[in-house]
Write a protein that holds these residues in place. Sequence first.
Motif, PDB file in Angstrom:
ATOM      1  N   GLU A  57       0.892  -1.165   0.000  1.00  0.00           N
ATOM      2  CA  GLU A  57       0.000   0.000   0.000  1.00  0.00           C
ATOM      3  C   GLU A  57       0.925   1.209   0.000  1.00  0.00           C
ATOM      4  N   VAL A  58       0.825   2.040  -1.025  1.00  0.00           N
ATOM      5  CA  VAL A  58       1.734   3.165  -1.182  1.00  0.00           C
ATOM      6  C   VAL A  58       1.004   4.468  -0.875  1.00  0.00           C
ATOM      7  N   GLU A  59       1.672   5.314  -0.097  1.00  0.00           N
ATOM      8  CA  GLU A  59       1.146   6.638   0.239  1.00  0.00           C
ATOM      9  C   GLU A  59       1.960   7.693  -0.497  1.00  0.00           C
ATOM     10  N   ARG A  60       1.395   8.850  -0.646  1.00  0.00           N
ATOM     11  CA  ARG A  60       2.148   9.963  -1.235  1.00  0.00           C
ATOM     12  C   ARG A  60       3.346  10.281  -0.343  1.00  0.00           C
ATOM     13  N   GLY A  61       4.421  10.679  -0.977  1.00  0.00           N
ATOM     14  CA  GLY A  61       5.593  11.066  -0.220  1.00  0.00           C
ATOM     15  C   GLY A  61       6.628   9.967  -0.066  1.00  0.00           C
ATOM     16  N   GLY A  62       6.392   8.807  -0.682  1.00  0.00           N
ATOM     17  CA  GLY A  62       7.414   7.783  -0.691  1.00  0.00           C
ATOM     18  C   GLY A  62       7.379   6.769   0.435  1.00  0.00           C
ATOM     19  N   LYS A  63       6.271   6.672   1.142  1.00  0.00           N
ATOM     20  CA  LYS A  63       6.119   5.654   2.181  1.00  0.00           C
ATOM     21  C   LYS A  63       5.210   4.544   1.670  1.00  0.00           C
ATOM     22  N   ALA A  64       5.519   3.322   2.064  1.00  0.00           N
ATOM     23  CA  ALA A  64       4.707   2.172   1.677  1.00  0.00           C
ATOM     24  C   ALA A  64       4.675   1.191   2.838  1.00  0.00           C
ATOM     25  N   ARG A  65       3.627   0.400   2.894  1.00  0.00           N
ATOM     26  CA  ARG A  65       3.484  -0.620   3.935  1.00  0.00           C
ATOM     27  C   ARG A  65       3.151  -1.944   3.259  1.00  0.00           C
ATOM     28  N   ILE A  66       3.791  -3.021   3.751  1.00  0.00           N
ATOM     29  CA  ILE A  66       3.506  -4.345   3.229  1.00  0.00           C
ATOM     30  C   ILE A  66       2.103  -4.733   3.699  1.00  0.00           C
ATOM     31  N   VAL A  67       1.216  -5.080   2.754  1.00  0.00           N
ATOM     32  CA  VAL A  67      -0.157  -5.456   3.077  1.00  0.00           C
ATOM     33  C   VAL A  67      -0.127  -6.674   4.008  1.00  0.00           C
ATOM     34  N   GLY A  68      -0.848  -6.577   5.120  1.00  0.00           N
ATOM     35  CA  GLY A  68      -0.915  -7.671   6.082  1.00  0.00           C
ATOM     36  C   GLY A  68       0.258  -7.703   7.056  1.00  0.00           C
ATOM     37  N   GLY A  69       1.092  -6.689   7.029  1.00  0.00           N
ATOM     38  CA  GLY A  69       2.252  -6.643   7.927  1.00  0.00           C
ATOM     39  C   GLY A  69       2.428  -5.263   8.529  1.00  0.00           C
ATOM     40  N   ASN A  70       3.454  -5.124   9.360  1.00  0.00           N
ATOM     41  CA  ASN A  70       3.687  -3.807   9.957  1.00  0.00           C
ATOM     42  C   ASN A  70       5.016  -3.212   9.528  1.00  0.00           C
ATOM     43  N   VAL A  71       5.630  -3.736   8.495  1.00  0.00           N
ATOM     44  CA  VAL A  71       6.879  -3.166   8.002  1.00  0.00           C
ATOM     45  C   VAL A  71       6.549  -2.029   7.046  1.00  0.00           C
ATOM     46  N   GLU A  72       7.152  -0.873   7.316  1.00  0.00           N
ATOM     47  CA  GLU A  72       6.986   0.285   6.442  1.00  0.00           C
ATOM     48  C   GLU A  72       8.249   0.427   5.604  1.00  0.00           C
ATOM     49  N   LEU A  73       8.069   0.716   4.328  1.00  0.00           N
ATOM     50  CA  LEU A  73       9.201   0.892   3.424  1.00  0.00           C
ATOM     51  C   LEU A  73       9.333   2.346   3.020  1.00  0.00           C
ATOM     52  N   THR A  74      10.566   2.777   2.846  1.00  0.00           N
ATOM     53  CA  THR A  74      10.840   4.088   2.290  1.00  0.00           C
ATOM     54  C   THR A  74      11.269   3.865   0.851  1.00  0.00           C
ATOM     55  N   LEU A  75      10.463   4.366  -0.080  1.00  0.00           N
ATOM     56  CA  LEU A  75      10.740   4.171  -1.492  1.00  0.00           C
ATOM     57  C   LEU A  75      11.698   5.243  -1.975  1.00  0.00           C
ATOM     58  N   PRO A  76      12.505   4.947  -2.988  1.00  0.00           N
ATOM     59  CA  PRO A  76      13.374   5.967  -3.571  1.00  0.00           C
ATOM     60  C   PRO A  76      12.546   7.126  -4.110  1.00  0.00           C
ATOM     61  N   ARG A  77      13.097   8.296  -4.097  1.00  0.00           N
ATOM     62  CA  ARG A  77      12.391   9.503  -4.529  1.00  0.00           C
ATOM     63  C   ARG A  77      11.773   9.348  -5.923  1.00  0.00           C
ATOM     64  N   ALA A  78      12.491   8.745  -6.859  1.00  0.00           N
ATOM     65  CA  ALA A  78      11.998   8.594  -8.238  1.00  0.00           C
ATOM     66  C   ALA A  78      10.792   7.660  -8.325  1.00  0.00           C
ATOM     67  N   ALA A  79      10.627   6.759  -7.355  1.00  0.00           N
ATOM     68  CA  ALA A  79       9.527   5.791  -7.393  1.00  0.00           C
ATOM     69  C   ALA A  79       8.308   6.252  -6.619  1.00  0.00           C
ATOM     70  N   ALA A  80       8.440   7.327  -5.846  1.00  0.00           N
ATOM     71  CA  ALA A  80       7.343   7.783  -4.994  1.00  0.00           C
ATOM     72  C   ALA A  80       6.171   8.260  -5.833  1.00  0.00           C
ATOM     73  N   VAL A  81       4.963   8.010  -5.330  1.00  0.00           N
ATOM     74  CA  VAL A  81       3.722   8.388  -6.030  1.00  0.00           C
ATOM     75  C   VAL A  81       3.504   9.871  -5.914  1.00  0.00           C
TER      76      VAL A  81
END
Length: 81
Positions: A57-81
């Motif tokens: 699940e991707v949020e604006r600003g480059g943060k994402a969370r694995i569906v069904g988990g509690n790990v948050e990912l920081t996406l590279p700037r170029a990949a951010a929505v």
Amino acid sequence: MDLRLSLLDSFQATGSDGASYKVRAYDRLAPDPSLGGEHWESTGEIEYRLDDGRRLEVERGGKARIVGGNVELTLPRAAAV
């Protein structure tokens, strides 16, 4: 509705658990009945998945969370929505 995924890009992201994850960005495609046959068109939506197939699940600003988990990912700037 039938959907297909077309790989757009893959990149590394860092998780809140300190691990590195390979993320794949896909363009969602849907059949275009007006053209007949096997013609697929972009829906304009991008779907993000880990290399092992788990969805993100991707949020604006480059943060994402694995569906069904509690790990948050920081996406590279170029990949951010």
